[in-house]
Write a protein that holds these residues in place. Structure first.
Motif, PDB file in Angstrom:
ATOM      1  N   ALA A 143      -4.044   4.237 -15.312  1.00 21.52           N
ATOM      2  CA  ALA A 143      -5.278   4.987 -15.073  1.00 21.52           C
ATOM      3  C   ALA A 143      -5.708   4.839 -13.624  1.00 21.52           C
ATOM      4  O   ALA A 143      -5.367   3.872 -12.930  1.00 21.52           O
ATOM      5  N   LEU A 144      -6.484   5.817 -13.146  1.00 19.70           N
ATOM      6  CA  LEU A 144      -7.022   5.766 -11.793  1.00 19.70           C
ATOM      7  C   LEU A 144      -8.205   4.810 -11.742  1.00 19.70           C
ATOM      8  O   LEU A 144      -8.821   4.482 -12.755  1.00 19.70           O
ATOM      9  N   THR A 145      -8.528   4.354 -10.533  1.00 26.76           N
ATOM     10  CA  THR A 145      -9.672   3.461 -10.323  1.00 26.76           C
ATOM     11  C   THR A 145     -10.606   4.084  -9.301  1.00 26.76           C
ATOM     12  O   THR A 145     -10.236   4.978  -8.550  1.00 26.76           O
ATOM     13  N   GLY A 146     -11.823   3.587  -9.251  1.00 29.37           N
ATOM     14  CA  GLY A 146     -12.788   4.035  -8.258  1.00 29.37           C
ATOM     15  C   GLY A 146     -13.670   5.154  -8.767  1.00 29.37           C
ATOM     16  O   GLY A 146     -13.402   5.780  -9.790  1.00 29.37           O
ATOM     17  N   SER A 147     -14.745   5.387  -8.011  1.00 28.48           N
ATOM     18  CA  SER A 147     -15.683   6.463  -8.345  1.00 28.48           C
ATOM     19  C   SER A 147     -16.277   6.997  -7.039  1.00 28.48           C
ATOM     20  O   SER A 147     -16.724   6.215  -6.185  1.00 28.48           O
ATOM     21  N   PRO A 148     -16.257   8.324  -6.813  1.00 28.91           N
ATOM     22  CA  PRO A 148     -15.740   9.353  -7.732  1.00 28.91           C
ATOM     23  C   PRO A 148     -14.220   9.315  -7.790  1.00 28.91           C
ATOM     24  O   PRO A 148     -13.568   8.692  -6.947  1.00 28.91           O
ATOM     25  N   SER A 149     -13.666   9.990  -8.759  1.00 29.04           N
ATOM     26  CA  SER A 149     -12.230  10.003  -8.957  1.00 29.04           C
ATOM     27  C   SER A 149     -11.808  11.297  -9.622  1.00 29.04           C
ATOM     28  O   SER A 149     -12.587  11.916 -10.365  1.00 29.04           O
ATOM     29  N   ALA A 150     -10.577  11.710  -9.322  1.00 31.21           N
ATOM     30  CA  ALA A 150      -9.993  12.836 -10.047  1.00 31.21           C
ATOM     31  C   ALA A 150      -9.840  12.446 -11.519  1.00 31.21           C
ATOM     32  O   ALA A 150      -9.921  11.271 -11.875  1.00 31.21           O
ATOM     33  N   SER A 151      -9.630  13.422 -12.355  1.00 27.92           N
ATOM     34  CA  SER A 151      -9.374  13.146 -13.761  1.00 27.92           C
ATOM     35  C   SER A 151      -8.206  13.990 -14.231  1.00 27.92           C
ATOM     36  O   SER A 151      -7.813  14.963 -13.573  1.00 27.92           O
ATOM     37  N   GLY A 152      -7.647  13.596 -15.362  1.00 29.45           N
ATOM     38  CA  GLY A 152      -6.534  14.353 -15.938  1.00 29.45           C
ATOM     39  C   GLY A 152      -5.180  13.959 -15.392  1.00 29.45           C
ATOM     40  O   GLY A 152      -4.163  14.558 -15.753  1.00 29.45           O
ATOM     41  N   SER A 176       0.861  -1.182   0.000  1.00 30.42           N
ATOM     42  CA  SER A 176       0.000   0.000   0.000  1.00 30.42           C
ATOM     43  C   SER A 176       0.902   1.238   0.000  1.00 30.42           C
ATOM     44  O   SER A 176       1.808   1.348   0.829  1.00 30.42           O
ATOM     45  N   ILE A 177       0.656   2.151  -0.929  1.00 29.24           N
ATOM     46  CA  ILE A 177       1.574   3.284  -1.131  1.00 29.24           C
ATOM     47  C   ILE A 177       0.823   4.598  -0.917  1.00 29.24           C
ATOM     48  O   ILE A 177      -0.031   4.975  -1.724  1.00 29.24           O
ATOM     49  N   PRO A 178       1.112   5.325   0.188  1.00 28.48           N
ATOM     50  CA  PRO A 178       0.518   6.658   0.380  1.00 28.48           C
ATOM     51  C   PRO A 178       1.139   7.650  -0.607  1.00 28.48           C
ATOM     52  O   PRO A 178       2.344   7.887  -0.593  1.00 28.48           O
ATOM     53  N   MET A 179       0.309   8.260  -1.458  1.00 32.04           N
ATOM     54  CA  MET A 179       0.810   9.178  -2.483  1.00 32.04           C
ATOM     55  C   MET A 179       0.885  10.622  -2.003  1.00 32.04           C
ATOM     56  O   MET A 179       1.658  11.425  -2.534  1.00 32.04           O
ATOM     57  N   ARG A 191       0.402  14.229 -15.151  1.00 33.04           N
ATOM     58  CA  ARG A 191      -0.728  14.918 -15.759  1.00 33.04           C
ATOM     59  C   ARG A 191      -0.910  14.457 -17.202  1.00 33.04           C
ATOM     60  O   ARG A 191       0.021  14.473 -18.004  1.00 33.04           O
ATOM     61  N   THR A 192      -2.161  14.077 -17.527  1.00 29.32           N
ATOM     62  CA  THR A 192      -2.467  13.630 -18.889  1.00 29.32           C
ATOM     63  C   THR A 192      -3.417  14.560 -19.633  1.00 29.32           C
ATOM     64  O   THR A 192      -3.602  14.421 -20.842  1.00 29.32           O
ATOM     65  N   GLY A 193      -4.069  15.495 -18.912  1.00 33.33           N
ATOM     66  CA  GLY A 193      -5.027  16.405 -19.546  1.00 33.33           C
ATOM     67  C   GLY A 193      -5.562  17.384 -18.532  1.00 33.33           C
ATOM     68  O   GLY A 193      -4.898  17.711 -17.536  1.00 33.33           O
ATOM     69  N   THR A 194      -6.788  17.887 -18.775  1.00 29.66           N
ATOM     70  CA  THR A 194      -7.428  18.833 -17.857  1.00 29.66           C
ATOM     71  C   THR A 194      -7.721  18.141 -16.530  1.00 29.66           C
ATOM     72  O   THR A 194      -8.345  17.076 -16.487  1.00 29.66           O
ATOM     73  N   ILE A 195      -7.283  18.755 -15.430  1.00 33.36           N
ATOM     74  CA  ILE A 195      -7.396  18.126 -14.116  1.00 33.36           C
ATOM     75  C   ILE A 195      -8.665  18.577 -13.420  1.00 33.36           C
ATOM     76  O   ILE A 195      -9.007  19.760 -13.402  1.00 33.36           O
ATOM     77  N   THR A 196      -9.366  17.588 -12.854  1.00 33.95           N
ATOM     78  CA  THR A 196     -10.451  17.880 -11.922  1.00 33.95           C
ATOM     79  C   THR A 196     -10.103  17.218 -10.599  1.00 33.95           C
ATOM     80  O   THR A 196      -9.487  16.144 -10.561  1.00 33.95           O
ATOM     81  N   ALA A 197     -10.479  17.877  -9.509  1.00 34.40           N
ATOM     82  CA  ALA A 197     -10.102  17.395  -8.179  1.00 34.40           C
ATOM     83  C   ALA A 197     -10.895  16.150  -7.798  1.00 34.40           C
ATOM     84  O   ALA A 197     -12.002  15.915  -8.291  1.00 34.40           O
ATOM     85  N   GLY A 198     -10.350  15.362  -6.885  1.00 36.23           N
ATOM     86  CA  GLY A 198     -11.029  14.185  -6.369  1.00 36.23           C
ATOM     87  C   GLY A 198     -10.019  13.143  -5.910  1.00 36.23           C
ATOM     88  O   GLY A 198      -8.792  13.353  -6.010  1.00 36.23           O
ATOM     89  N   PRO A 199     -10.512  12.034  -5.382  1.00 32.37           N
ATOM     90  CA  PRO A 199      -9.596  10.959  -4.992  1.00 32.37           C
ATOM     91  C   PRO A 199      -8.794  10.489  -6.199  1.00 32.37           C
ATOM     92  O   PRO A 199      -9.321  10.434  -7.320  1.00 32.37           O
ATOM     93  N   ALA A 200      -7.556  10.155  -5.956  1.00 32.93           N
ATOM     94  CA  ALA A 200      -6.682   9.717  -7.059  1.00 32.93           C
ATOM     95  C   ALA A 200      -6.019   8.393  -6.674  1.00 32.93           C
ATOM     96  O   ALA A 200      -4.840   8.349  -6.298  1.00 32.93           O
TER      97      ALA A 200
END
Length: 341
Positions: free
Chosen positions: A270-279, A205-208, A321-330
């Protein structure tokens, strides 16, 4: 009527004069034990078709049976047949093509080869044990014999291991004026414990950490503080290789990491889970700071196949970063696969 009678007598005379009678005997039932290794250690991912033991042969007995003919040239032979499970549909090629039979242990088969001895032909070369027979023309009294050899072979996944049961795997008997099932010689193998070789691989388990969108000014930006972690391969078994087989030790170890949700860019999980950050995605780096290739086998360096041991693979990870960022769990999950050969 007389012509018919003459013809009939002539036919009967021909059959009688050409007949050669035979008898075979030996001094009581005989059984030969083929002693296989007590324990066989096998890399879990050894290739299908790999020998797990070396060939083990019974004595080359050329006088198991004494047979005699009452006159004339007699066709006589030795028949060798399997007393094992059904065929796996696989064969093993080594100086001949031999049928592979099932054992009681999934993933482990047995391959048998037999040969027979008759005085005129000598030792008839190894043939697949499926009821094969070698013949020789003989007069008077003669001795015949047989020999059987066996080996264990990998036929599929050996997941949990277990014991290959011992017992009769082949029989041989003379065939002269018909098979002599009352004169059977039996060939018995000893039990074999099969142990798959693996390392222990604990979950990681890796705390980011927490970051702002301003920490990623442009596509391709990385999070400022790399998170360190290590892949652990613990208690890897060592051993001594058995020549000519895949048994005895793990010869090499490879590992790969596959992102559960695929990638957003080359080597960016890619990130997993929902909701999730994007970008953003997650990128891994080796101890030298180079990008670690995802879904690609990497050989464990420094592994000692003789002594085994525990190994730690230091790595770091950062958001990418891969694109426009929206906040959320990552969050992201990845699967570690370890291959042993």
């Amino acid at each position: 009527m007389s012509l018919l009678l003459v013809c009939l007598v002539a036919v009967l005379s021909l059959l009688f004069c050409g007949r050669a009678f035979a008898g075979c005997s030996y001094g009581g039932g005989q059984s030969f034990t083929l002693t296989l290794p007590t324990t066989v250690s096998v890399p879990r991912d050894a290739p299908v078709g790999s020998l797990l033991t070396t060939w083990v042969a019974s004595p080359a007995s050329s006088n198991l049976w004494t047979c005699s003919s009452s006159g004339g040239l007699l066709g006589a032979g030795v028949q060798v047949g399997p007393i094992v499970g059904a065929s796996t549909g696989q064969t093993y090629n080594s100086g001949g093509t031999f049928t592979v039979y099932k054992t009681n242990l999934p993933g482990v088969g047995i391959v048998l080869a037999g040969r027979s001895y008759t005085p005129n032909a000598g030792w008839y070369g190894w043939f697949s044990v499926y009821g094969g027979m070698a013949y020789s023309g003989v007069y008077a009294t003669w001795a015949m014999g047989a020999q059987v050899q066996v080996a264990l072979i990998k036929t599929g996944t050996i997941s949990a291991g277990g014991t290959v049961s011992g017992g009769v795997v082949a029989q041989a008997f003379p065939n002269s004026d018909g098979p002599r099932y009352d004169l059977i010689a039996s060939y018995v193998i000893t039990p074999v414990n099969v142990v798959p070789l693996t390392c222990t691989t604990p979950d990681v388990s890796i705390p980011m950490g927490t970051f702002k969108t301003t920490d990623f000014p442009s596509v391709g930006s990385l999070s400022p503080n790399p998170a360190g972690f290590a892949i652990q391969l613990l208690n890897c078994p060592g051993g001594t290789a058995v020549s000519g087989t895949q048994a005895g030790q793990i010869h090499s170890i490879q590992y790969r990491i596959d992102p559960t949700s695929g990638t957003l860019a080359t080597n960016v999980a890619a990130l997993t889970g929902s909701p999730s950050a994007s970008g953003v995605g997650i990128e891994l780096f080796n101890s030298s700071g180079a990008v670690f290739p995802l879904s690609t086998n990497t050989t464990l360096s420094g592994y000692n196949s003789a002594s085994g041991g525990s190994y730690s693979i230091p790595m770091t990870t950062r958001y990418y970063r891969t694109g426009t960022i929206t906040a959320g769990p990552a969050n992201s999950t990845m699967t570690l696969t370890v291959s042993y050969q």
